[in-house]
Design an enzyme around this catalytic site. Structure first.
Site, short mmCIF file in Angstrom:
data_model
loop_
_atom_site.label_atom_id
_atom_site.label_comp_id
_atom_site.label_asym_id
_atom_site.label_seq_id
_atom_site.Cartn_x
_atom_site.Cartn_y
_atom_site.Cartn_z
N GLY A 85 13.88 16.33 -6.58
CA GLY A 85 13.58 17.33 -5.55
C GLY A 85 13.65 18.74 -6.12
N ALA A 86 12.48 19.34 -6.32
CA ALA A 86 12.44 20.68 -6.92
C ALA A 86 12.29 21.74 -5.83
CB ALA A 86 11.28 20.77 -7.92
N GLY A 87 13.12 21.62 -4.78
CA GLY A 87 13.10 22.63 -3.71
C GLY A 87 14.15 23.70 -3.98
N LEU A 96 17.65 24.04 -3.35
CA LEU A 96 18.90 23.72 -4.04
C LEU A 96 18.64 23.02 -5.38
CD1 LEU A 96 21.83 22.57 -1.75
CD2 LEU A 96 21.25 24.82 -2.60
N ASN A 153 22.99 18.05 3.56
CA ASN A 153 23.77 18.55 4.67
C ASN A 153 23.96 17.42 5.70
OD1 ASN A 153 25.13 20.49 6.05
ND2 ASN A 153 23.34 21.79 6.41
N LYS A 176 31.92 20.70 8.51
CA LYS A 176 30.67 21.47 8.42
C LYS A 176 29.67 20.98 9.48
CE LYS A 176 27.41 23.37 5.15
NZ LYS A 176 26.55 23.04 4.01
N SER A 225 20.05 27.79 9.71
CA SER A 225 19.05 27.02 8.97
C SER A 225 18.12 26.27 9.94
CB SER A 225 19.73 26.04 8.02
OG SER A 225 20.68 25.26 8.72
P1 NAP Z 1 13.80 21.98 0.20
O1 NAP Z 1 13.72 23.37 -0.33
O2 NAP Z 1 12.89 21.57 1.29
O3 NAP Z 1 13.64 21.00 -1.03
C1 NAP Z 1 13.55 19.61 -0.90
C2 NAP Z 1 12.72 19.11 -2.05
O4 NAP Z 1 12.74 17.68 -2.06
C3 NAP Z 1 11.24 19.54 -1.99
O5 NAP Z 1 10.92 20.17 -3.20
C4 NAP Z 1 10.50 18.21 -1.84
O6 NAP Z 1 9.29 18.14 -2.55
C5 NAP Z 1 11.48 17.27 -2.53
N1 NAP Z 1 11.22 15.87 -2.21
C6 NAP Z 1 11.15 15.25 -1.01
N2 NAP Z 1 10.87 13.94 -1.15
C7 NAP Z 1 10.79 13.72 -2.50
C8 NAP Z 1 10.51 12.58 -3.28
N3 NAP Z 1 10.29 11.38 -2.74
N4 NAP Z 1 10.51 12.71 -4.63
C9 NAP Z 1 10.73 13.89 -5.20
N5 NAP Z 1 10.97 15.04 -4.52
C10 NAP Z 1 11.01 14.94 -3.17
O7 NAP Z 1 15.29 21.67 0.71
P2 NAP Z 1 16.66 22.44 0.38
O8 NAP Z 1 16.73 23.68 1.19
O9 NAP Z 1 16.85 22.53 -1.09
O10 NAP Z 1 17.71 21.43 1.01
C11 NAP Z 1 18.11 20.22 0.37
C12 NAP Z 1 19.40 19.75 1.07
O11 NAP Z 1 20.43 20.69 0.79
C13 NAP Z 1 19.28 19.73 2.60
O12 NAP Z 1 20.01 18.65 3.13
C14 NAP Z 1 19.90 21.04 3.05
O13 NAP Z 1 20.44 21.01 4.35
C15 NAP Z 1 21.02 21.19 2.00
N6 NAP Z 1 21.44 22.58 1.80
C16 NAP Z 1 20.52 23.55 1.53
C17 NAP Z 1 20.95 24.86 1.32
C18 NAP Z 1 19.97 25.97 1.02
O14 NAP Z 1 20.40 27.13 0.96
N7 NAP Z 1 18.71 25.71 0.81
C19 NAP Z 1 22.33 25.15 1.37
C20 NAP Z 1 23.24 24.12 1.63
C21 NAP Z 1 22.78 22.83 1.84
P3 NAP Z 1 7.96 19.00 -2.18
O15 NAP Z 1 8.21 20.34 -2.78
O16 NAP Z 1 6.91 18.22 -2.85
O17 NAP Z 1 7.88 19.01 -0.68
#
Ligand code: NAP
Length: 305
Positions: A9-11, A13, A105, A184, A252
C-alpha cells in the site's frame, strides 16, 4: 544484509514509512495493487515525501503482488477494509515465521488478517502520525506523532524495532496494544461520526456537549463489558481534551466523506455496535448514531460499510 521491508500500500502512511526506512539506508520494496499501478509508479520512479515544505525523492523498488521473492517483514498500510484482501494476494509469498505489521485504524481488520495468515506473527500498531497525499506517489507529513506496536500473543519485542529507530520513526513496544486500539476506537466513535453529522470541525462539538457525554457513558460501558476497563478510564475527560486540542481540525471521517471516499465505519462505530450486540448490551445512543451515520453516507452515495 538487513531483512527487506515489504510495504503493502503506497498511500499516505505506507509512503511515510517507506521513505523514512529507505532514507536510513534500509532495503524497502513497495507492493502495488497490480501491473497497471506498477507501470504508473515506474513512470515516476519513486516516492516523494514532503516534510516542513521540503520535498525529498526516494527511488524505492516497486513490484506487483505476484512477484516471486519471499517476504519476511511486511508492513500493511492499506485501509482497514482493504487489508485482508490485500494480504490474501501476497499470502503465498510469506516466508515461514514472517512478521506482519498492521497499521490499520480501528479493530476487526487485524483479526481478519491474522486468520488469513495463521503462520505469520501479526503485530498490531496504533499511530498518531498524520500524513496525506497531495498527488499520486507524493505524501505530506502533516503531523508528527508516535506509534505503539504490540503482539497480543507474544510479548517479546522484535529485533526490527532497531530499523524504526534508525529511520527516526518514534515508537514504543506496548504490552497493552489492544487497550490502546480500543481507547483510540472509543475516542473516534465519540468524535468522528458527530463531526460528519453536524458538518463541523472537531471544535464544533463543544456546542454538542451533552450528546458527546452520553456517547462517552455508553462507550465506557462497552469497554468494561469487552474486558477493557483501562481503556475506559477517564474517557469523557480525554474526549473533551482531544476536542479542545484539535478544535481547528476536521476528523479523518469528515475528510473521507468530504472527499467522497469510503469511510472505515465498519472498523470503528460498526465494530463497537457489533461488540455491544455480542455482549447483549443495550446502547441506544451508539446504535442510533450508527443508523444516522449509515443514512447520511447512503444519502451521499457512499458505501455504508
Ligand atoms: P491511503 O492513503 O488511502 O493508502 C492506502 C493505500 O493502500 C493506497 O495506496 C491503495 O492503493 C493501497 N491498496 C489498497 N488495496 C491494495 C492492494 N490490494 N494491494 C496493494 N495496495 C493496495 O490510506 P492511509 O491514509 O495511508 O491509511 C492507511 C491506514 O492507516 C488506515 O487504516 C488509516 O485509518 C490509518 N491511519 C492513517 C493515518 C494518516 O494520517 N493517513 C494516521 C493514522 C492511521 P491505490 O493507491 O492504488 O488506491
Amino acid at each position: 544484509m538487513a531483512t527487506p521491508w515489504h510495504v503493502l500500500g503506497a498511500g499516505s502512511l505506507g509512503t511515510l514509512w517507506a521513505t523514512r526506512l529507505a532514507r536510513a539506508g534500509l532495503p524497502v520494496r513497495l507492493i502495488l495493487r497490480n501491473a497497471a499501478r506498477l507501470v504508473a509508479y515506474q513512470a515516476v520512479g519513486g516516492l516523494t515525501l514532503v516534510e516542513q515544505g521540503d520535498a525529498s525523492f526516494h527511488a524505492i523498488t516497486g513490484e506487483t503482488p505476484d512477484t516471486g521473492e519471499p517476504i519476511h517483514l511486511l508492513l500493511v498500510a492499506c485501509k482497514a477494509y482493504d487489508a485482508e484482501p490485500a494480504v490474501a494476494q501476497i499470502a503465498h509469498r510469506l516466508a515461514p515465521g514472517a512478521q506482519v505489521i498492521l497499521l490499520q485504524n480501528g479493530l476487526g481488520s487485524q483479526d481478519a488478517v491474522a486468520a488469513r495468515v495463521p503462520g505469520a506473527r501479526c503485530i498490531f500498531a496504533s499511530s498518531t502520525e498524520g500524513a496525506f497525499r497531495d498527488g499520486d506517489w507524493r505524501v505530506v507529513f502533516a503531523g508528527h506523532g508516535f506509534t505503539w506496536l504490540g503482539d497480543v500473543r507474544q510479548p517479546l519485542a522484535p529485533l526490527w524495532l532497531e530499523d524504526l529507530s534508525a529511520a527516526g520513526i518514534p515508537h514504543e513496544w506496548s504490552a497493552d496494544i489492544l487497550t490502546r486500539l480500543w481507547r483510540k476506537l472509543a475516542l473516534n466513535c465519540a468524535i468522528n461520526p458527530l463531526t460528519v453529522l453536524h458538518g463541523c470541525r472537531n471544535g464544533g462539538l463543544l456546542a454538542h456537549h451533552c450528546e458527546v457525554a452520553t456517547l462517552c457513558a455508553e462507550l465506557g460501558e462497552l469497554l468494561e463489558h469487552c474486558g477493557q476497563p483501562a481503556a475506559a478510564l477517564d474517557l469523557p475527560a480525554e474526549v473533551e481534551r482531544v476536542i479542545q486540542a484539535t478544535a481547528a481540525n476536521y476528523s479523518s471521517m469528515y475528510q473521507d466523506v468530504a472527499h467522497q471516499r469510503r469511510t472505515e465505519i465498519s472498523y470503528l462505530l460498526g465494530y463497537a455496535c457489533a461488540a455491544a450486540t455480542r455482549h447483549q448490551l443495550n446502547l441506544p445512543h451508539l446504535e442510533q448514531l450508527q443508523q444516522r451515520l449509515i443514512a447520511h453516507l447512503a444519502t451521499g452515495g457512499l458505501p455504508t460499510d
